[in-house]
Design a protein around this motif. Sequence first.
Motif, PDB file in Angstrom:
ATOM      1  N   TYR A 239       1.975   8.352   8.267  1.00  0.00           N
ATOM      2  CA  TYR A 239       1.034   9.008   9.156  1.00  0.00           C
ATOM      3  C   TYR A 239       0.340  10.753   8.531  1.00  0.00           C
ATOM      4  CZ  TYR A 239       1.853   7.328  13.623  1.00  0.00           C
ATOM      5  OH  TYR A 239       1.878   6.464  15.043  1.00  0.00           O
ATOM      6  N   TRP A 240      -0.496  11.058   8.170  1.00  0.00           N
ATOM      7  CA  TRP A 240      -1.108  12.166   7.321  1.00  0.00           C
ATOM      8  C   TRP A 240      -1.092  12.505   8.862  1.00  0.00           C
ATOM      9  CZ3 TRP A 240      -5.144   8.584   4.518  1.00  0.00           C
ATOM     10  CH2 TRP A 240      -4.574   8.025   3.117  1.00  0.00           C
ATOM     11  N   ALA A 241      -0.646  14.486   8.425  1.00  0.00           N
ATOM     12  CA  ALA A 241      -1.008  15.536   9.182  1.00  0.00           C
ATOM     13  C   ALA A 241      -1.729  16.928   8.637  1.00  0.00           C
ATOM     14  CB  ALA A 241      -0.166  15.903  10.286  1.00  0.00           C
ATOM     15  N   VAL A 242      -3.127  16.750   9.638  1.00  0.00           N
ATOM     16  CA  VAL A 242      -3.953  18.037   9.151  1.00  0.00           C
ATOM     17  C   VAL A 242      -4.054  19.215   9.637  1.00  0.00           C
ATOM     18  CG1 VAL A 242      -6.031  18.597   7.556  1.00  0.00           C
ATOM     19  CG2 VAL A 242      -4.900  16.182   7.090  1.00  0.00           C
ATOM     20  N   GLU A 243      -4.322  19.920   8.948  1.00  0.00           N
ATOM     21  CA  GLU A 243      -4.218  21.700  10.635  1.00  0.00           C
ATOM     22  C   GLU A 243      -5.882  21.880  10.048  1.00  0.00           C
ATOM     23  OE1 GLU A 243      -3.776  26.421  10.017  1.00  0.00           O
ATOM     24  OE2 GLU A 243      -2.415  25.830   8.862  1.00  0.00           O
ATOM     25  N   ASP A 244      -6.321  22.077  11.518  1.00  0.00           N
ATOM     26  CA  ASP A 244      -8.213  21.937  11.517  1.00  0.00           C
ATOM     27  C   ASP A 244      -7.811  23.846  12.370  1.00  0.00           C
ATOM     28  OD1 ASP A 244     -10.437  22.155  11.861  1.00  0.00           O
ATOM     29  OD2 ASP A 244     -10.800  20.633  13.848  1.00  0.00           O
ATOM     30  N   THR A 245      -8.727  24.631  11.584  1.00  0.00           N
ATOM     31  CA  THR A 245      -8.545  26.239  11.802  1.00  0.00           C
ATOM     32  C   THR A 245      -9.770  26.365  10.585  1.00  0.00           C
ATOM     33  OG1 THR A 245      -6.434  26.687  10.384  1.00  0.00           O
ATOM     34  CG2 THR A 245      -5.963  26.288  12.294  1.00  0.00           C
TER      35      THR A 245
ATOM     36  N   LYS B 116       7.263  10.452   6.401  1.00  0.00           N
ATOM     37  CA  LYS B 116       7.156   8.681   5.833  1.00  0.00           C
ATOM     38  C   LYS B 116       8.712   8.920   7.142  1.00  0.00           C
ATOM     39  CE  LYS B 116       5.765  10.406   1.239  1.00  0.00           C
ATOM     40  NZ  LYS B 116       6.276  10.202   0.034  1.00  0.00           N
ATOM     41  N   ASN B 117       8.870   8.051   6.701  1.00  0.00           N
ATOM     42  CA  ASN B 117       9.754   6.604   7.692  1.00  0.00           C
ATOM     43  C   ASN B 117      11.415   6.922   6.153  1.00  0.00           C
ATOM     44  OD1 ASN B 117       9.640   4.993   5.239  1.00  0.00           O
ATOM     45  ND2 ASN B 117       9.096   3.102   6.830  1.00  0.00           N
ATOM     46  N   THR B 118      12.480   6.235   6.592  1.00  0.00           N
ATOM     47  CA  THR B 118      13.703   7.213   5.543  1.00  0.00           C
ATOM     48  C   THR B 118      13.435   5.525   4.470  1.00  0.00           C
ATOM     49  OG1 THR B 118      14.478   4.590   6.571  1.00  0.00           O
ATOM     50  CG2 THR B 118      15.432   6.963   7.677  1.00  0.00           C
ATOM     51  N   LEU B 119      12.518   5.325   4.209  1.00  0.00           N
ATOM     52  CA  LEU B 119      12.339   4.244   3.154  1.00  0.00           C
ATOM     53  C   LEU B 119      11.238   4.348   2.132  1.00  0.00           C
ATOM     54  CD1 LEU B 119      12.561   0.567   4.991  1.00  0.00           C
ATOM     55  CD2 LEU B 119      13.954   1.710   3.811  1.00  0.00           C
ATOM     56  N   GLY B 120      10.315   5.644   2.371  1.00  0.00           N
ATOM     57  CA  GLY B 120       9.849   6.431   1.762  1.00  0.00           C
ATOM     58  C   GLY B 120       8.259   5.794   1.815  1.00  0.00           C
ATOM     59  N   GLN B 121       8.865   5.070   3.217  1.00  0.00           N
ATOM     60  CA  GLN B 121       6.431   4.758   3.402  1.00  0.00           C
ATOM     61  C   GLN B 121       6.338   5.969   4.212  1.00  0.00           C
ATOM     62  OE1 GLN B 121       8.032   0.876   5.034  1.00  0.00           O
ATOM     63  NE2 GLN B 121       7.563  -0.359   3.400  1.00  0.00           N
TER      64      GLN B 121
ATOM     65  N   ARG C 115      -1.285  32.110  14.406  1.00  0.00           N
ATOM     66  CA  ARG C 115      -2.503  31.731  14.392  1.00  0.00           C
ATOM     67  C   ARG C 115      -2.740  30.533  15.554  1.00  0.00           C
ATOM     68  NH1 ARG C 115      -1.403  30.050   9.317  1.00  0.00           N
ATOM     69  NH2 ARG C 115      -1.181  28.048   8.808  1.00  0.00           N
ATOM     70  N   PRO C 116      -3.445  30.320  16.309  1.00  0.00           N
ATOM     71  CA  PRO C 116      -3.676  28.963  17.120  1.00  0.00           C
ATOM     72  C   PRO C 116      -4.154  27.905  16.570  1.00  0.00           C
ATOM     73  CG  PRO C 116      -5.672  30.771  17.553  1.00  0.00           C
ATOM     74  CD  PRO C 116      -4.669  31.284  16.373  1.00  0.00           C
ATOM     75  N   PHE C 117      -4.349  26.885  16.295  1.00  0.00           N
ATOM     76  CA  PHE C 117      -4.411  25.921  15.681  1.00  0.00           C
ATOM     77  C   PHE C 117      -4.506  24.529  16.332  1.00  0.00           C
ATOM     78  CE2 PHE C 117       0.267  25.204  15.339  1.00  0.00           C
ATOM     79  CZ  PHE C 117       0.565  23.617  15.450  1.00  0.00           C
ATOM     80  N   ASP C 118      -5.243  23.320  15.333  1.00  0.00           N
ATOM     81  CA  ASP C 118      -4.970  22.209  15.838  1.00  0.00           C
ATOM     82  C   ASP C 118      -5.022  21.246  14.702  1.00  0.00           C
ATOM     83  OD1 ASP C 118      -6.552  21.790  18.585  1.00  0.00           O
ATOM     84  OD2 ASP C 118      -8.254  22.819  17.820  1.00  0.00           O
ATOM     85  N   MET C 119      -4.325  20.745  15.481  1.00  0.00           N
ATOM     86  CA  MET C 119      -3.182  19.128  14.424  1.00  0.00           C
ATOM     87  C   MET C 119      -4.132  18.187  15.065  1.00  0.00           C
ATOM     88  SD  MET C 119      -1.262  19.362  11.528  1.00  0.00           S
ATOM     89  CE  MET C 119      -0.527  20.750  12.086  1.00  0.00           C
ATOM     90  N   LYS C 120      -4.386  17.660  13.693  1.00  0.00           N
ATOM     91  CA  LYS C 120      -4.974  16.582  13.429  1.00  0.00           C
ATOM     92  C   LYS C 120      -4.034  15.402  12.757  1.00  0.00           C
ATOM     93  CE  LYS C 120      -9.489  17.067  14.411  1.00  0.00           C
ATOM     94  NZ  LYS C 120     -11.614  16.608  13.311  1.00  0.00           N
ATOM     95  N   VAL C 121      -3.373  14.302  13.217  1.00  0.00           N
ATOM     96  CA  VAL C 121      -2.593  13.763  13.235  1.00  0.00           C
ATOM     97  C   VAL C 121      -3.053  11.953  12.782  1.00  0.00           C
ATOM     98  CG1 VAL C 121      -0.578  12.082  13.147  1.00  0.00           C
ATOM     99  CG2 VAL C 121      -0.629  14.343  13.995  1.00  0.00           C
ATOM    100  N   LEU C 122      -3.240  11.273  11.237  1.00  0.00           N
ATOM    101  CA  LEU C 122      -4.440  10.101  11.075  1.00  0.00           C
ATOM    102  C   LEU C 122      -3.546   9.081  10.338  1.00  0.00           C
ATOM    103  CD1 LEU C 122      -6.750  12.294   8.886  1.00  0.00           C
ATOM    104  CD2 LEU C 122      -7.198  11.796  10.821  1.00  0.00           C
ATOM    105  N   ASP C 123      -4.157   8.001  10.682  1.00  0.00           N
ATOM    106  CA  ASP C 123      -2.917   6.797  10.369  1.00  0.00           C
ATOM    107  C   ASP C 123      -3.438   6.038   8.981  1.00  0.00           C
ATOM    108  OD1 ASP C 123      -5.795   5.766  10.893  1.00  0.00           O
ATOM    109  OD2 ASP C 123      -4.949   4.381  12.244  1.00  0.00           O
TER     110      ASP C 123
ATOM    111  N   SER D 192       1.213  -1.139  -0.275  1.00  0.00           N
ATOM    112  CA  SER D 192      -0.035   0.297   0.415  1.00  0.00           C
ATOM    113  C   SER D 192       1.372   0.898   0.056  1.00  0.00           C
ATOM    114  CB  SER D 192      -0.800  -0.529   1.543  1.00  0.00           C
ATOM    115  OG  SER D 192      -0.612   0.162   2.368  1.00  0.00           O
ATOM    116  N   GLY D 193       2.942   1.149   0.242  1.00  0.00           N
ATOM    117  CA  GLY D 193       3.168   2.591   0.295  1.00  0.00           C
ATOM    118  C   GLY D 193       3.160   3.030   1.464  1.00  0.00           C
ATOM    119  N   TRP D 194       2.562   2.272   2.365  1.00  0.00           N
ATOM    120  CA  TRP D 194       2.643   2.832   3.994  1.00  0.00           C
ATOM    121  C   TRP D 194       3.698   1.374   4.521  1.00  0.00           C
ATOM    122  CZ3 TRP D 194      -0.443   6.158   6.239  1.00  0.00           C
ATOM    123  CH2 TRP D 194      -1.321   7.020   5.991  1.00  0.00           C
ATOM    124  N   MET D 195       4.065   2.060   5.600  1.00  0.00           N
ATOM    125  CA  MET D 195       5.388   1.079   6.594  1.00  0.00           C
ATOM    126  C   MET D 195       4.159   0.179   7.521  1.00  0.00           C
ATOM    127  SD  MET D 195       6.883   2.904  10.139  1.00  0.00           S
ATOM    128  CE  MET D 195       7.729   1.886  11.042  1.00  0.00           C
ATOM    129  N   THR D 196       4.784  -0.580   7.571  1.00  0.00           N
ATOM    130  CA  THR D 196       3.907  -2.333   8.122  1.00  0.00           C
ATOM    131  C   THR D 196       3.409  -2.068   9.371  1.00  0.00           C
ATOM    132  OG1 THR D 196       5.281  -3.603   6.823  1.00  0.00           O
ATOM    133  CG2 THR D 196       4.639  -4.392   8.760  1.00  0.00           C
TER     134      THR D 196
END
Length: 342
Positions: A164-170, A156-161, A182-190, A107-111
């Motif tokens: 996480y995704w990280a998205v600003e919520d403002t 990503k990790n060093t292998l390019g996998q 600015r103040p912000f909430d940051m959501k980190v998603l798997d 999937s291109g994602w880390m195990t």
Amino acid sequence: MKPSMDRYVSTISLYREDSDSSPEGSATRSSSKSRSYKRLSQLLNTFLEDKMVELGRQVRQVKAGHRCTLKGLLRFVPGMRKSSKAKGYDHLITDEERRYAIVRGESGWMTIPQGIPNCPPGLEYLTSIDQLLVHQKVELLEAFTGFETANKYTVKNTLGQKVYWAVEDTDCCTRNCCGPARPFDMKVLDFYQNEVLHFNRPLRCQSCCFPCCLQELEVSAPPGNVIGTVEQNWSIFTPQFSIKDTSGNTVLRIEGPFCTFSICGDVEFKVVTTNGDQVGKISKQWSGIAREMFTDADHFGINFPMDLDVRVKATLLGALFLIDYMFFEKKGNAEQDRPGML
């Protein structure tokens, strides 16, 4: 060249037109119908041969021990040569198939590491990592107009996998009125779109002229469960931060350079112990003259000891985002950097 569905549809339409336009009982209608049948038959034979070749390739993969997934089978449905996600069929892929794709590394994602005790859910990835790469997505609207949009990052990790995704919520007003402060909430998603980390930055000052209201960032995993904080320390010449655990004890410190302006090189923030020994670093990496001048989409790297507590690793990741907003986020694509902490 492989036949496309447009050719089959156009041939069927042509056959219908030929059938409708010819007068009944005439020899012309019979001849036209025969030619249309022949063309349609040839194209259908080619189409079926093409699908059989692809099916044979899939069968060989199954015999070789590879699992046949719904995503792969959708390729044999007419008009679905693109991925199921691109065609809007991503919801048909089950969590079991997603999990299998991650375990097989398809999937291109880390195990996902398994059997990690005393670890907040979603932070298992960090147990086997000593370096992360954070790439901010380029927003064309922001690059061309200066209109501030919500930041998005890929971790990503060093292998390019992907890890996480990280998205600003403002909201739009906060982004364009307060700019980098600015103040912000940051959501980190798997991979499953579950929020595994939450960063909260309140509205505060960062200048040494306001020592009682300096920057801080709260890290939660899962959301609502605080696992650490990042606090800016008062300093005139260089950026200084403390990494604290849930009890408020300082476990690590971050020391930045006097000038954070990136001129054809990396900008490094040292991660040191309370005794002053360097154990890692946060680097703002040079990403090219065009990207540096016309966007604020930056590339970062972070190093830390492999055996460091995952909660501290997650807090250091939060420190990376705080540093990005404080020193490398632009307002209206205008550089805000200045020496020291004035």
